[in-house]
Design an enzyme around this catalytic site. Sequence first.
Site, PDB file in Angstrom:
ATOM      1  N   TYR A  53      40.185  54.737  33.047  1.00  0.00           N
ATOM      2  CA  TYR A  53      38.795  54.571  33.478  1.00  0.00           C
ATOM      3  C   TYR A  53      37.981  55.812  33.085  1.00  0.00           C
ATOM      4  O   TYR A  53      38.214  56.915  33.600  1.00  0.00           O
ATOM      5  CB  TYR A  53      38.703  54.311  34.985  1.00  0.00           C
ATOM      6  CG  TYR A  53      39.466  53.088  35.454  1.00  0.00           C
ATOM      7  CD1 TYR A  53      39.906  52.117  34.549  1.00  0.00           C
ATOM      8  CD2 TYR A  53      39.743  52.881  36.796  1.00  0.00           C
ATOM      9  CE1 TYR A  53      40.613  50.997  34.970  1.00  0.00           C
ATOM     10  CE2 TYR A  53      40.448  51.760  37.232  1.00  0.00           C
ATOM     11  CZ  TYR A  53      40.887  50.824  36.302  1.00  0.00           C
ATOM     12  OH  TYR A  53      41.590  49.715  36.734  1.00  0.00           O
ATOM     13  N   HIS A 111      50.054  50.449  33.966  1.00  0.00           N
ATOM     14  CA  HIS A 111      48.833  49.630  33.955  1.00  0.00           C
ATOM     15  C   HIS A 111      49.075  48.193  33.444  1.00  0.00           C
ATOM     16  O   HIS A 111      48.478  47.244  33.933  1.00  0.00           O
ATOM     17  CB  HIS A 111      47.772  50.327  33.107  1.00  0.00           C
ATOM     18  CG  HIS A 111      46.373  50.022  33.507  1.00  0.00           C
ATOM     19  ND1 HIS A 111      45.345  50.927  33.439  1.00  0.00           N
ATOM     20  CD2 HIS A 111      45.788  48.892  33.989  1.00  0.00           C
ATOM     21  CE1 HIS A 111      44.226  50.377  33.850  1.00  0.00           C
ATOM     22  NE2 HIS A 111      44.467  49.139  34.181  1.00  0.00           N
TER      23      HIS A 111
HETATM   24  P1  NAP Z   1      35.123  43.268  41.230  1.00  0.00           P
HETATM   25  O1  NAP Z   1      35.473  44.286  42.240  1.00  0.00           O
HETATM   26  O2  NAP Z   1      35.590  41.879  41.387  1.00  0.00           O
HETATM   27  O3  NAP Z   1      33.547  43.199  41.030  1.00  0.00           O
HETATM   28  C1  NAP Z   1      32.769  44.325  40.804  1.00  0.00           C
HETATM   29  C2  NAP Z   1      31.332  43.848  40.582  1.00  0.00           C
HETATM   30  O4  NAP Z   1      30.877  43.183  41.758  1.00  0.00           O
HETATM   31  C3  NAP Z   1      30.379  44.957  40.287  1.00  0.00           C
HETATM   32  O5  NAP Z   1      29.489  44.474  39.305  1.00  0.00           O
HETATM   33  C4  NAP Z   1      29.638  45.151  41.620  1.00  0.00           C
HETATM   34  O6  NAP Z   1      28.319  45.576  41.349  1.00  0.00           O
HETATM   35  C5  NAP Z   1      29.654  43.760  42.198  1.00  0.00           C
HETATM   36  N1  NAP Z   1      29.713  43.723  43.665  1.00  0.00           N
HETATM   37  C6  NAP Z   1      30.459  44.486  44.506  1.00  0.00           C
HETATM   38  N2  NAP Z   1      30.269  44.129  45.789  1.00  0.00           N
HETATM   39  C7  NAP Z   1      29.381  43.107  45.770  1.00  0.00           C
HETATM   40  C8  NAP Z   1      28.781  42.319  46.778  1.00  0.00           C
HETATM   41  N3  NAP Z   1      29.055  42.511  48.072  1.00  0.00           N
HETATM   42  N4  NAP Z   1      27.892  41.373  46.409  1.00  0.00           N
HETATM   43  C9  NAP Z   1      27.607  41.161  45.103  1.00  0.00           C
HETATM   44  N5  NAP Z   1      28.144  41.877  44.089  1.00  0.00           N
HETATM   45  C10 NAP Z   1      29.030  42.839  44.429  1.00  0.00           C
HETATM   46  O7  NAP Z   1      35.603  43.729  39.751  1.00  0.00           O
HETATM   47  P2  NAP Z   1      36.407  44.955  39.136  1.00  0.00           P
HETATM   48  O8  NAP Z   1      35.644  46.221  39.202  1.00  0.00           O
HETATM   49  O9  NAP Z   1      36.875  44.457  37.796  1.00  0.00           O
HETATM   50  O10 NAP Z   1      37.733  45.049  40.044  1.00  0.00           O
HETATM   51  C11 NAP Z   1      37.857  45.952  41.122  1.00  0.00           C
HETATM   52  C12 NAP Z   1      38.762  47.116  40.774  1.00  0.00           C
HETATM   53  O11 NAP Z   1      40.045  46.648  40.380  1.00  0.00           O
HETATM   54  C13 NAP Z   1      38.313  47.930  39.542  1.00  0.00           C
HETATM   55  O12 NAP Z   1      37.192  48.746  39.812  1.00  0.00           O
HETATM   56  C14 NAP Z   1      39.578  48.661  39.223  1.00  0.00           C
HETATM   57  O13 NAP Z   1      39.759  49.741  40.123  1.00  0.00           O
HETATM   58  C15 NAP Z   1      40.620  47.567  39.439  1.00  0.00           C
HETATM   59  N6  NAP Z   1      40.956  46.817  38.197  1.00  0.00           N
HETATM   60  C16 NAP Z   1      42.239  46.886  37.715  1.00  0.00           C
HETATM   61  C17 NAP Z   1      42.580  46.228  36.554  1.00  0.00           C
HETATM   62  C18 NAP Z   1      43.991  46.314  36.032  1.00  0.00           C
HETATM   63  O14 NAP Z   1      44.252  45.936  34.878  1.00  0.00           O
HETATM   64  N7  NAP Z   1      44.924  46.798  36.828  1.00  0.00           N
HETATM   65  C19 NAP Z   1      41.629  45.457  35.833  1.00  0.00           C
HETATM   66  C20 NAP Z   1      40.342  45.380  36.364  1.00  0.00           C
HETATM   67  C21 NAP Z   1      40.019  46.047  37.554  1.00  0.00           C
HETATM   68  P3  NAP Z   1      27.744  46.990  41.923  1.00  0.00           P
HETATM   69  O15 NAP Z   1      28.738  48.053  41.535  1.00  0.00           O
HETATM   70  O16 NAP Z   1      26.440  47.114  41.243  1.00  0.00           O
HETATM   71  O17 NAP Z   1      27.641  46.799  43.413  1.00  0.00           O
END
Ligand code: NAP
Length: 277
Positions: A53, A111
């Site tokens: 990241y 990962h």
């Molecule tokens: P997510 O958490 O499903 O969604 C994040 C998005 O949702 C952002 O655009 C955020 O916007 C928005 N959001 C957050 N809370 C909200 C709410 N209450 N209402 C409306 N929109 C909302 O997606 P993600 O970031 O992909 O997944 C979460 C975490 O999982 C990552 O940050 C990372 O740490 C981890 N991850 C791991 C892998 C892997 O391969 N292991 C892959 C992907 C992700 P704002 O920020 O503008 O609020």
Amino acid sequence: MRTINLPSGNSMPAFGLGTWRMGEHRDQCRRDADVIRAALDLGVRLLDTAEMYGEGGAEEVIGEAIQGRRDGLFLVSKLYPHNASRNGVIEACERSLRRLNCDTIDLYLLHWPGSVPPTQTFDAFHELQDSGKIVDFGVSNFNLCDLEGIPEPDQARLGCNQVFYNLAHREVEWEVAAWCRQRAIPVMAYSPLDQASALLRESALTVVAERHAASAAQIALAWLLHQPNIVVIPKSVRPQRIEENLAALDIELSAEDLAELDSAYPAPTQAVRLGMR
Ligand code: NAP
């Protein structure tokens, strides 16, 4: 904060803050560190990050935000598969610790599966445990065939399998979730809001949300949290949304809610591999 047990006997919070896309741009690092401090003030105790990241930028932002308040936090980080050789893992972990500005990572994950023989990676995980640089280890994006390729004694010691899992993407339920459940290995659901896709605007979800005077995001999280041994790590850079997401821990879905969601977003009925983001 609700906690989940790891096979090691340690526990971790059932809710964490994701940090993908944080620390990517120098001019946003101060804001990102402020967001993490605000999350800690709100009661978030698990932070999920990775060397990938922001190419270390997210770990640096966390390192800045947690100064003086490391105690009681549960830090998860991940290494690139191309660093998964015995020496590569040790060096990657030491770089992550320097950026995180702390002595220990609570849960260190591969990962996604790569081409390095798993014995090398897991030998390095043991060495890192022995030296106190990590507490637990685990994997991410591992399908059943990948899990079965892990050296046998380590299969039962995984601190988690972090996978793409939300209402619209239930691939993990085909076979991976059952494999983890049999061994009491937690599943950590990433992208639990499906990255704020159309899911959050779909009527099947908003109808249930209205019944609870909640938001669609809260119901999407409550649905995951309803299951045993699940950790969710939604990401947001808005403290108000982090507070909203945290409140999902207090929502109890009824049998009617669960049946409606299950019918709108059915579990897979045939063999399917995990999705990946
Ligand atoms: P997510 O958490 O499903 O969604 C994040 C998005 O949702 C952002 O655009 C955020 O916007 C928005 N959001 C957050 N809370 C909200 C709410 N209450 N209402 C409306 N929109 C909302 O997606 P993600 O970031 O992909 O997944 C979460 C975490 O999982 C990552 O940050 C990372 O740490 C981890 N991850 C791991 C892998 C892997 O391969 N292991 C892959 C992907 C992700 P704002 O920020 O503008 O609020």
